[in-house]
Scaffold this active site. Structure first.
Site, short mmCIF file in Angstrom:
data_model
loop_
_atom_site.label_atom_id
_atom_site.label_comp_id
_atom_site.label_asym_id
_atom_site.label_seq_id
_atom_site.Cartn_x
_atom_site.Cartn_y
_atom_site.Cartn_z
N LYS A 71 -1.13 -3.53 2.01
CA LYS A 71 0.04 -2.90 2.62
C LYS A 71 0.56 -1.76 1.76
O LYS A 71 0.84 -0.67 2.26
CB LYS A 71 1.13 -3.96 2.86
N THR A 72 0.68 -2.00 0.45
CA THR A 72 1.12 -0.93 -0.45
C THR A 72 0.11 0.20 -0.50
O THR A 72 0.47 1.38 -0.52
CB THR A 72 1.34 -1.51 -1.86
N ASP A 116 8.89 -2.77 0.14
CA ASP A 116 8.10 -4.00 0.25
C ASP A 116 9.02 -5.19 0.50
O ASP A 116 10.19 -5.17 0.08
CB ASP A 116 7.30 -4.21 -1.04
N THR A 165 5.51 -9.98 4.55
CA THR A 165 4.59 -11.10 4.79
C THR A 165 5.21 -12.11 5.75
O THR A 165 4.55 -13.06 6.13
CB THR A 165 4.26 -11.81 3.46
N ARG A 224 -8.10 -7.52 -2.61
CA ARG A 224 -7.67 -7.62 -4.00
C ARG A 224 -8.36 -8.78 -4.71
O ARG A 224 -8.75 -8.68 -5.87
CB ARG A 224 -6.15 -7.79 -4.07
#
Length: 351
Positions: A71-72, A116, A165, A224
């Site tokens: 997302k980032t 975020d 989230t 990740r």
């Protein structure tokens, strides 16, 4: 709520100080470099080109999905594609409307503001955000009591890119103000293998196709985690004095890290075992399960459950959580006999 990077460090082995730096290094910078999420990527290419052609800021974007899916990264890519700066913060960091005002007034024209975990904004801060994203202005109150005066301060047109989230916790009024919603999903192994190969090239690691697929298959559908497992496999290959990461060394590294063939780590397996051994496979309520595991219920709901549900290992019903037949098979445990008409009949029987 568990810290996302700490959780992923647990999955990929002991967290190292250089992990954050590596994560930043390996992030794609443009949509062309971005792998996966094909439909969203193609749509964003159109929307970005149209906004640039009109000389306008991109419409506000809400990105949601499980932790670690990018997302980032996607927010930074949008800023790069638009040729503007990204200013990043998080919902809990904006403690009051004064902090929000200071952040908004620093934005230049068409900049990207990334927030975020936007569902964790304070209600008063969220209320002050509405006019900023709708009319590009913010109301500031000066003075006290009868001398108080509201001043409307104009803002430069900007794009808000928000991530969460917990989509259900984003309020309806806030959610309705976004022009685009992007739901990031877990990555298939084929896309993750491409990401592993790309990361290996950037880190100057030689890796075979089989090893890349082995890592991708056990990476929980998360880029990740795939990158961190790649670095741990590299460590094993280096100590074994191998010039490249081969499938055998990758499999050894992942087994030593406790990551099984489905991508489950020890905590995932513990959750399933507690459900099976302590609660006869379920149903078990979230709070009861959290108490048995000594974990916050938000951690179970946000971190562990999404992947277990997707893998068909866990079932969530109005009565509580159930372990599926696949969970029993994966753990090598014999499922209990389902009583006629009992709750297990819906899980293991034909009903």
């Amino acid at each position: 709520m568990a810290d996302e990077s700490t959780r992923e460090g647990m999955i990929s082995g002991t967290k190292r100080e250089d992990d954050v730096g590596y994560d930043l290094t390996l992030r794609p910078k443009t949509l062309r470099e971005y792998i996966g999420q094909r439909a969203h990527k193609e749509n964003l290419e159109v929307f970005v080109q149209a906004a640039i052609a009109r000389g306008e800021p991109l419409e506000h974007v809400l990105i949601h999905g499980p932790p670690g899916l990018g997302k980032t990264t996607l927010a930074q890519i949008l800023a790069n594609e638009l040729g503007v700066q990204m200013h990043a913060t998080s919902g809990p960091a904006i403690e009051h409307k004064g902090a929000l005002a200071g952040m908004l007034t620093r934005l230049s024209e068409r900049d990207v503001l990334f927030i975020d975990e936007i569902h964790r904004l304070q209600p008063a801060v969220e209320e002050n955000l509405y006019p900023a994203i709708e009319d590009f202005r913010i109301d500031i109150v000066t003075g006290d009591g009868p001398h108080a005066q509201a001043i409307q301060l104009p803002l430069q047109p900007f794009t808000l890119v928000a991530a969460t989230t917990r989509t259900a916790l984003v309020t309806g009024p806030l959610r309705s103000r976004f022009g685009m919603e992007i739901r990031l999903d877990f990555y298939p192994p084929e896309d993750l293998a491409l990401i592993v190969h790309r990361s290996a090239r950037m880190l100057k690691i030689a890796i075979t196709d089989d090893a890349a697929m082995e890592i991708a298959t056990r990476a929980r559908g998360t880029p990740r985690i795939a990158n961190r497992l790649l670095r741990r496999a590299r460590d094993f290959a280096q100590v074994a004095k191998q010039s490249q990461v081969e499938c055998e060394i990758a499999r050894l590294a992942l087994d030593r890290l406790g990551v099984d063939r489905l991508g489950l780590d020890e905590m995932d397996r513990r959750l399933l075992r507690v459900l099976i051994e302590n609660f006869n496979g379920g149903p078990a309520g979230l709070e009861t399960l959290a108490a048995a595991l000594a974990e916050p219920k938000d951690t179970i709901e946000d971190v562990y459950e999404p992947f277990l549900l997707r893998q068909g290992l866990l079932l969530r019903t109005p009565r509580g959580r159930h372990a599926s037949l696949r969970a029993y098979n994966h753990l090598g445990v014999s499922p209990p006999a389902a009583p006629p008409g009992g709750p297990q009949g819906t899980l293991f029987g034909s009903g």
